[in-house]
Structures are given as C-alpha cells and as structure tokens.
Motif scaffolding. Structure first.
Motif, PDB file in Angstrom:
ATOM      1  N   THR A 585     -23.119  -1.537   8.821  1.00 14.08           N
ATOM      2  CA  THR A 585     -22.547  -2.526   9.731  1.00 14.08           C
ATOM      3  C   THR A 585     -21.052  -2.251   9.888  1.00 14.08           C
ATOM      4  OG1 THR A 585     -22.113  -4.048   7.893  1.00 14.08           O
ATOM      5  CG2 THR A 585     -24.230  -4.263   9.030  1.00 14.08           C
ATOM      6  N   GLU A 586     -20.435  -2.928  10.859  1.00 13.05           N
ATOM      7  CA  GLU A 586     -18.993  -2.804  11.012  1.00 13.05           C
ATOM      8  C   GLU A 586     -18.296  -3.610   9.927  1.00 13.05           C
ATOM      9  OE1 GLU A 586     -17.543  -3.671  14.894  1.00 13.05           O
ATOM     10  OE2 GLU A 586     -18.204  -1.757  15.720  1.00 13.05           O
ATOM     11  N   VAL A 587     -17.482  -2.939   9.120  1.00  7.67           N
ATOM     12  CA  VAL A 587     -16.821  -3.571   7.978  1.00  7.67           C
ATOM     13  C   VAL A 587     -15.319  -3.328   8.059  1.00  7.67           C
ATOM     14  CG1 VAL A 587     -18.851  -3.295   6.502  1.00  7.67           C
ATOM     15  CG2 VAL A 587     -17.094  -1.504   6.537  1.00  7.67           C
ATOM     16  N   GLN A 588     -14.577  -4.152   7.322  1.00  9.87           N
ATOM     17  CA  GLN A 588     -13.146  -3.898   7.170  1.00  9.87           C
ATOM     18  C   GLN A 588     -12.974  -2.784   6.145  1.00  9.87           C
ATOM     19  OE1 GLN A 588     -10.807  -7.199   5.741  1.00  9.87           O
ATOM     20  NE2 GLN A 588      -8.972  -5.949   5.476  1.00  9.87           N
ATOM     21  N   PRO A 589     -12.382  -1.648   6.529  1.00 13.25           N
ATOM     22  CA  PRO A 589     -12.256  -0.539   5.576  1.00 13.25           C
ATOM     23  C   PRO A 589     -11.378  -0.922   4.386  1.00 13.25           C
ATOM     24  CG  PRO A 589     -11.826   0.186   7.827  1.00 13.25           C
ATOM     25  CD  PRO A 589     -11.856  -1.299   7.857  1.00 13.25           C
ATOM     26  N   SER A 590     -11.653  -0.330   3.254  1.00 13.96           N
ATOM     27  CA  SER A 590     -10.878  -0.624   2.052  1.00 13.96           C
ATOM     28  C   SER A 590      -9.434  -0.175   2.188  1.00 13.96           C
ATOM     29  CB  SER A 590     -11.511   0.067   0.844  1.00 13.96           C
ATOM     30  OG  SER A 590     -11.537   1.472   1.029  1.00 13.96           O
ATOM     31  N   PHE A 591      -9.171   0.780   3.072  1.00 14.97           N
ATOM     32  CA  PHE A 591      -7.817   1.309   3.240  1.00 14.97           C
ATOM     33  C   PHE A 591      -7.030   0.591   4.332  1.00 14.97           C
ATOM     34  CE2 PHE A 591     -10.995   4.075   5.288  1.00 14.97           C
ATOM     35  CZ  PHE A 591     -10.687   3.864   6.622  1.00 14.97           C
ATOM     36  N   ALA A 592      -7.529  -0.541   4.825  1.00 14.83           N
ATOM     37  CA  ALA A 592      -6.870  -1.227   5.937  1.00 14.83           C
ATOM     38  C   ALA A 592      -6.688  -2.716   5.641  1.00 14.83           C
ATOM     39  CB  ALA A 592      -7.663  -1.038   7.226  1.00 14.83           C
ATOM     40  N   PRO A 593      -5.771  -3.078   4.722  1.00 10.86           N
ATOM     41  CA  PRO A 593      -5.474  -4.501   4.505  1.00 10.86           C
ATOM     42  C   PRO A 593      -4.975  -5.153   5.792  1.00 10.86           C
ATOM     43  CG  PRO A 593      -4.480  -3.132   2.791  1.00 10.86           C
ATOM     44  CD  PRO A 593      -4.972  -2.205   3.854  1.00 10.86           C
ATOM     45  N   LYS A 594      -5.273  -6.449   5.942  1.00  5.61           N
ATOM     46  CA  LYS A 594      -4.892  -7.124   7.189  1.00  5.61           C
ATOM     47  C   LYS A 594      -3.401  -7.394   7.267  1.00  5.61           C
ATOM     48  CE  LYS A 594      -9.093  -9.391   8.801  1.00  5.61           C
ATOM     49  NZ  LYS A 594      -9.689 -10.677   9.244  1.00  5.61           N
ATOM     50  N   HIS A 595      -2.805  -7.847   6.177  1.00  2.00           N
ATOM     51  CA  HIS A 595      -1.399  -8.248   6.184  1.00  2.00           C
ATOM     52  C   HIS A 595      -0.588  -7.282   5.317  1.00  2.00           C
ATOM     53  CE1 HIS A 595      -2.441 -12.069   8.135  1.00  2.00           C
ATOM     54  NE2 HIS A 595      -3.467 -12.113   7.301  1.00  2.00           N
ATOM     55  N   ASN A 596       0.455  -6.703   5.907  1.00  2.00           N
ATOM     56  CA  ASN A 596       1.280  -5.727   5.200  1.00  2.00           C
ATOM     57  C   ASN A 596       2.749  -6.069   5.416  1.00  2.00           C
ATOM     58  OD1 ASN A 596      -0.849  -3.345   4.588  1.00  2.00           O
ATOM     59  ND2 ASN A 596      -1.241  -4.191   6.628  1.00  2.00           N
ATOM     60  N   LEU A 597       3.475  -6.212   4.307  1.00  2.00           N
ATOM     61  CA  LEU A 597       4.892  -6.581   4.361  1.00  2.00           C
ATOM     62  C   LEU A 597       5.702  -5.601   3.527  1.00  2.00           C
ATOM     63  CD1 LEU A 597       7.192  -8.675   5.055  1.00  2.00           C
ATOM     64  CD2 LEU A 597       6.623  -9.752   2.854  1.00  2.00           C
ATOM     65  N   SER A 598       6.861  -5.221   4.043  1.00  7.71           N
ATOM     66  CA  SER A 598       7.752  -4.334   3.303  1.00  7.71           C
ATOM     67  C   SER A 598       9.192  -4.756   3.543  1.00  7.71           C
ATOM     68  CB  SER A 598       7.552  -2.881   3.736  1.00  7.71           C
ATOM     69  OG  SER A 598       8.413  -2.015   3.041  1.00  7.71           O
ATOM     70  N   VAL A 599       9.981  -4.800   2.471  1.00 13.83           N
ATOM     71  CA  VAL A 599      11.407  -5.124   2.555  1.00 13.83           C
ATOM     72  C   VAL A 599      12.172  -4.071   1.758  1.00 13.83           C
ATOM     73  CG1 VAL A 599      13.208  -6.832   2.108  1.00 13.83           C
ATOM     74  CG2 VAL A 599      10.888  -7.591   2.698  1.00 13.83           C
ATOM     75  N   VAL A 600      13.168  -3.467   2.378  1.00 10.89           N
ATOM     76  CA  VAL A 600      14.016  -2.474   1.714  1.00 10.89           C
ATOM     77  C   VAL A 600      15.468  -2.909   1.868  1.00 10.89           C
ATOM     78  CG1 VAL A 600      14.750  -0.062   1.637  1.00 10.89           C
ATOM     79  CG2 VAL A 600      12.374  -0.623   2.188  1.00 10.89           C
TER      80      VAL A 600
END
Length: 719
Positions: A585-600
């Motif tokens: 079935t169509e699934v959310q891949p393990s390598f594709a989190p929905k929310h991604n945040l980065s601060v540098v």
C-alpha cells in the motif's frame, strides 16, 4: 561709412545664424512606454544635445545641417542611434523606446528549487565557509546541507534525503561530471559521509527539484559541486585530529596550481576512550590520497584535473533480535575517482566545455560465512556549448555518454551476476529575458539505455518574475527519470525508469544581511520498483509502484540584527506516501519525517579570536512497521529526533586554527527504527532491536596549522 558697413554685415550674419538654428524635440521612454527622465540625447560628433525631463521630453537647438546621427544614452539601457535630416527649422522626433541592458547584477534569477553556496551568486544561501563551520556537519558537505529546506535528517544513514525521496534520488556532480558512489560504503547503523573534502570546492549548487535539463537520472535532486580555479598561494596544511590526521600541500603561480593531500583516520583509539552503542570488532578506519591541479590554457581556457584513491573498512558484531546470538559483519572498501575537464570562451560569445570522469568502487562484505564482492564502475564523457545570442537570449547544448558496468559475486559459491549499461543523453536549455524582471527557461533532455532498451524525453520549464528590488517569484515544472539502483537492476535487467513530475512555486526575498525563502511543491511518482520478500533478498522485481510528495519549506537567515552573529532557521513540512519496495500500500517512508526543523547560530567573539556555534535539528520521528500491533504497514512511529550540537573555533595565531565540536550534547537517545525477529517468541511477541546511534555523542578535536612564507595564511584560504 566703413563703420556702417561693418555693422550691417555683422547684423546680417547674426540674422543668418539665427535662422540657421534648428530645434529638435522628442520624448524618451522605456520598454513599457513610461517616461525615462535623465536620458542623454546628443548629436554625434558635436556638443549639441539635452537631457530628458521628468516626463521624458527633451528639446535643443543646433546649427548643424544635413544628415546627422542622434544618440540616446541612459545608464542601464542600451545606447540607441537614429539618423535624422536637419533640412528644416524644427524637427519632431517620434518617441524613442530604450531597451534595458540586462546583466547578471540586475536581472532576476530563477530560484525555484535552486539554492547556491558560493561567493559569486547574488542569491547565495550558504557560502563554502558555512559548510565547514556548521556544528552538526563535522566538516561533511551533506551534514551542512541537511540544515537547508527540503532535506530530512536520517541519523543512522548520513546521506542526503530530499522531499520524500530516498538518498539514491540525489545526483551528485563535480564540475558537471557525475560521481559514482559519492558516499563511503558502510554497514549496519553506522552513518556514512561524502568522500570529498569541502576544501576542494569554491561553490555548490543544490536543487530540491525542477533542476536543469543538464542533469538527469535523479528523481529528487541534483547537487553540483564546483571545484576551485587557480589557488591563490603556495602553502602547506597540517591537520591533527582526534580521529587521525593529514597533510596537504599547494604550489601555485599565476598560470597554474597543484594540491596534493594524504589523510589517515582510525576511530579505534577514540572508541577505546568513549563507549559505543555498537559492538565494533574493528573500528572504522581508512586512508586517502588526493590530487587536484589547475592550469590556464590559452587566453581564456582553464584545464582542471582531479584524482582520488582511498581504502577503508570496519567490522562489527550485529545482534539478532530475539536471541543472544550475534553475527560478525566485515566490510572492506576500495575506491578510485578521476576526472579532467576543460572550459574556454571562444569568439562570438561561445563557451565550450569538455570533460571525462571515471569512478570505481569495490566492496568486500562478509556476513557470517557469506562473502559477497561488489564492483561498480562509471565512466562519463560530456561536452557542452553555451551561446549568448544577446543579453536577453542564451542557450546551452550538450551531449553525454555513460558506461556503467556492475557485478556481484558470491565468492564461496562461485555465483556471479552482472550488467553493462551504456546510456546516451542529449539536452538543450534556453533562457530568454523578456526584460530584467522576467525570465523564461525551457529545456529538453532525451536519454537511452542499452540494458533496459528504453528511450525517454524530459521537458522542463521555469519562469521567474521580479516583484520588487528585493523580492521575486519563481515557478518550475518538469519531468524526471531515473533507472533503478544497481542491486535491483542486476536481478532484473528488464526494469525500466521510475518517473517523477515536479511542480514548484517559490518566493525569495533577499537584501544585505537578510534572506527569506518560502517554497511549496508537489511531486508525483510512477513506475517505482516493487518486490516480494525482504530488501536483502527481493523477488519478483517490477515497475509497479507509485506515490507522491507535497509540502512547503521556509528558510530565514539573518546576519544584521545581532552584532557579530549569524543564524538561520529552516522548517520543512513533507507529506509523502508511496507504494514501493516490499510495501503493498502507499505508506509514509521511514526516511521522510513530516516535520523538520533546523536552527544554526554562529557568534564571533572578536577579542578572543573565536567563533562559537550551535545547531539544533528536530523531526517528528520515523515511521516503521510493528508486527505486534496489527497487519497494517508503517503502523508505528519513533519518538522525535532531536540533536543539539556545539562547536568552538579558536585562532591563537593567524596560521593556526583549533576546532572543537560535539554532536548531541544533551545525549538524547535517538531511535531511527526497529529490527524485528521474523518469528514470535514463546510469549507470542516479535522481539525487536532498536536502530539507534553509534554513540550518545561524538566529540571532535582538530588542530590545523598552515605553513606559508608570510605566516598569515590559514586553512580558511582554501574555502
């Protein structure tokens, strides 16, 4: 009497002169028909002329007669000439429309799906120095780009994942030449790194989709690394690090330069001091040697040559879920890469490029008593020609050919399988500036493969519009094809291309010290590879999968608000579903989190000659299938990923840099998924082992000493 005659003659001459004056008047407009005040209007070869008024009108008088040339000039516009006849007292010129001159400095640039890291681009997102000073990157190019919009951090992998695509969907190029096996070979949950030193490169072009027709065989992204031109000085660079050391030496003059380097690393001593979560029998180790040379050829030509060879390996005990047993996994890797390219400017505004590259990767993998050998080679031949037909129209034409043999061998059993593919591509791309505020780009890429016996054509289109002096809107769309990964193709050579279609809308605001970028996208996937069984033993491979990825990215960088402080914030939302690999079935891949945040954040402490840095990465967790819950695929998710990294760079002397960095300072127990036993235990439960980090933290200490005549150069000169 004589006086009267003289006065008469003088009066007559004055009258004649007055009647000989001709009045010239008209109006100067821009391309849109708007008045152009301040334009210079002058008769060629004379001082007679005027400057246009606020409404664009001008008028002046001249004593010249006959056929003359009227010149119209205005800064930023093309000079225009008009032939006129001065045989009458008054001449009214039809309104003249000046055409704006388009240059790299004033023209809009296409930013949809495109991010540059260079010192030359006005739309720069990161500079080369940012790559090596991002705390979480540890000097790895991919680590720095994981802080940019559209990317996802997969901590036990280390490669670049872009907008719902896996790492194989990113094409990596050096000076336009495709790099085979750009990442170091790894095993288990040990993350890998790119093989190449960031000091080699003067800039980077990173695309999150909709990229140029020049690049292909990648569904998600193109990452183009551009090597330095001539080095600026001769110097030697010595590095002593907590994981090894190396030396690099550069010889340079005005016409040529060459840099040779050698490095060695071994994590054994480090792991002896700091406990690891993985049971290594032999810690990761390796050596590399690299050569890069540049030479001016002729008046406008530049020849670049680069070669790299390396060898390394590791061995570890891999636990089996549900048992006390462990399996010894031993990996040895040898890698070679070489390329040469030549670029020159010819007459009539032609720029030509020719390049050749070759990469060879050899893996020897022992899994318990099973011994596997893998050999992959990639030869790339490429030529392009670029022509500026005017400041408004330019085109690129290109052709390239790949030779790609691949082989796998079970050593003890004597079984071997292979394929030898030849791929040919033709591409063209045209840029047309309607004016400095609006540019269109159209491209076509055609390809063939001898193994799949397939032909395909990819159209691509982009447009950008300047909304204001600082803001612009861009749109990109296109079709992209990619042949399956090698370990699938060798099992079924009839597999065809997977396909993706991209739609991207981008807004970019940029002024001195500030950058804001927002981008929304949609990607469709078709012809993805599916199979029965597990990934390490797939059966029945076919192009039967599909899916999509959609979302929005935000990026903000500020170098002005806080004194001596530079920071950027990235947020990406990715909604991705696909049927691929073993999933029905169509699934959310393990390598594709929905929310991604980065601060540098980087802060410069001038009195202490220091820079302190911090980076924080977050995502909402990785999906996985837990057979203990139900029969639904990807029915569970790990806890959120969080990583706070800190760094300190100190320059006690102009030629000495001390760099200290630590990842995951807070020691968060990040988990990326679970490995489950294929059978239930006595309690009817599928036992599992978490796929976690190699260690709670990683600490790096590096001392970099530069040797040069003036003793003021340091390792940063290489960036």
């Amino acid at each position: 009497m004589n006086l009267r005659l003289l006065l008469f003659i003088t009066f007559t001459l004055i009258q004649t002169q007055a009647f000989a004056q001709a009045r010239i008047q008209g109006k100067v407009l821009d391309e849109k028909g708007l008045p152009l005040p301040g334009a210079n209007v002058q008769l060629k070869g004379s001082f007679d002329g005027a400057t246009s008024e606020q409404d664009g009108t001008y008028q002046f008088e001249t004593s010249l007669t006959g056929e003359q040339v009227l010149i119209f000039k205005f800064l930023g516009f093309k000079t225009q000439e008009l032939t006129i006849s001065l045989d009458q007292n008054a001449l009214k010129i039809q309104p003249i429309r000046l055409i704006e001159e388009i240059t790299d400095m004033n023209a809009v640039t296409i930013s949809a799906g495109a991010m540059e890291a260079s010192d030359a681009s006005k739309s720069v997102i990161l500079k080369p120095l940012d790559i090596v000073t991002t705390p979480s990157a540890m000097g790895d190019i991919m680590g720095a780009f994981q802080t940019l919009p559209g990317t996802s951090t997969v901590g036990n992998d280390g490669r670049l994942f872009v907008r719902g695509g896996d790492a194989s969907e990113v094409g990596i190029y050096i000076d336009g030449m495709r790099v085979g096996n750009a990442y170091g070979t790894t095993t288990g949950n040990v993350p890998t790194r790119t093989r190449f030193n960031p000091n080699l490169f003067k800039g980077t072009f990173f695309s999150t989709g909709g990229y140029s027709a020049e690049y292909g065989q990648a569904l998600s992204s193109a990452l183009a690394l551009n090597t330095k031109d001539l080095s600026v000085r001769s110097q030697g660079d010595l590095s002593v690090m907590s994981i090894g050391g190396g030396y690099s030496h550069t010889l340079a003059n005005e016409k040529q330069s060459i840099t040779a380097s050698a490095n060695y690393f071994n994590l054994g001593p480090y792991q002896g001091l700091i406990k690891q979560e993985i049971d290594f029998d032999s810690a990761p180790h390796g050596w590399d040697m690299e050569l890069a040379a540049q030479k001016k050829v002729g008046e406008n030509g530049l020849l670049k040559v680069m070669a790299r060879t390396e060898s390394g390996g590791m061995s570890l005990w891999q636990p089996l879920p549900g048992t006390e047993n462990k399996v010894l996994v031993d990996l040895k890797n040898d890698y070679t890469y070489a390329q040469a390219n030549w670029r020159t400017a010819l007459k009539n505004d032609w720029i030509v490029f020719a390049g050749i590259s070759y990469s060879k990767n050899f893996d020897n993998l022992a899994y318990d008593s099973l011994i596997i050998e893998r050999k992959s080679e990639l030869a790339h031949f490429k030529g392009t020609a670029t022509k500026d037909f005017s400041d408004r129209l330019s085109a690129k034409f290109g052709a390239e050919h790949f030779i790609h043999p691949y082989a796998e061998k079970l050593v003890k059993e004597g079984w071997e399988r292979d394929f030898d593919d030849h791929e040919t591509y033709l591409f063209t791309e045209w840029d047309y500036y309607l004016n400095k505020d609006l540019v269109f780009r159209g491209g076509l890429r055609a390809g063939t493969s001898t193994v799949s016996e397939e032909k395909w054509l990819d159209p691509r289109f982009s447009v950008a519009y300047q909304l204001s002096d600082k803001g612009q809107l861009s749109f990109a769309a296109g079709s992209f094809h990619q042949l399956p990964v090698e370990n699938f193709r060798v099992l079924n050579t009839d597999l065809e291309n997977s396909e993706s279609n991209h739609l991207i809308l981008n807004y970019l605001f940029s002024k001195e010290g500030f950058t804001f970028r927002a981008e929304t996208f949609y990607k469709s996937y078709d012809q993805l590879v599916t199979f029965e069984g597990l990934p390490d033993s797939p059966e029945g491979l076919k192009n039967d999968g599909s899916g999509y990825a959609k979302g929005i990215d935000f990026f903000f960088r500020d170098r002005e608000t806080f004194k001596n402080t530079d920071y950027w914030i990235t947020y990406s939302f990715v909604d991705s579903k696909r049927s691929f690999n073993q999933y029905k079935t169509e699934v959310q891949p393990s390598f594709a989190p929905k929310h991604n945040l980065s601060v540098v954040v980087k802060h410069f402490i001038v009195p202490l000659n220091s820079q302190i840095g911090a980076s924080f990465s977050y995502n909402d967790g990785y999906s996985y299938t837990d057979p203990n819950l139900d029969n639904t695929e990807m029915n569970a998710k790990t806890k959120s990923f969080q990583n706070l990294s800190l760094s300190w760079s100190y320059l006690p002397k102009p030629n000495l840099i001390i760099h200290l960095a630590c990842t995951n300072v807070l020691g968060r127990d990040n988990v990326f998924g679970y490995t489950f036993s294929p059978k239930t235990n006595t309690e009817g439960v599928f036992a599992s082992i978490p796929q976690g980090q190699v260690a709670p933290r990683f600490l790096f200490l590096g001392i970099f000493l530069t040797l040069s005549k003036d003793k003021t150069a340091n390792n940063l000169n290489n960036l």
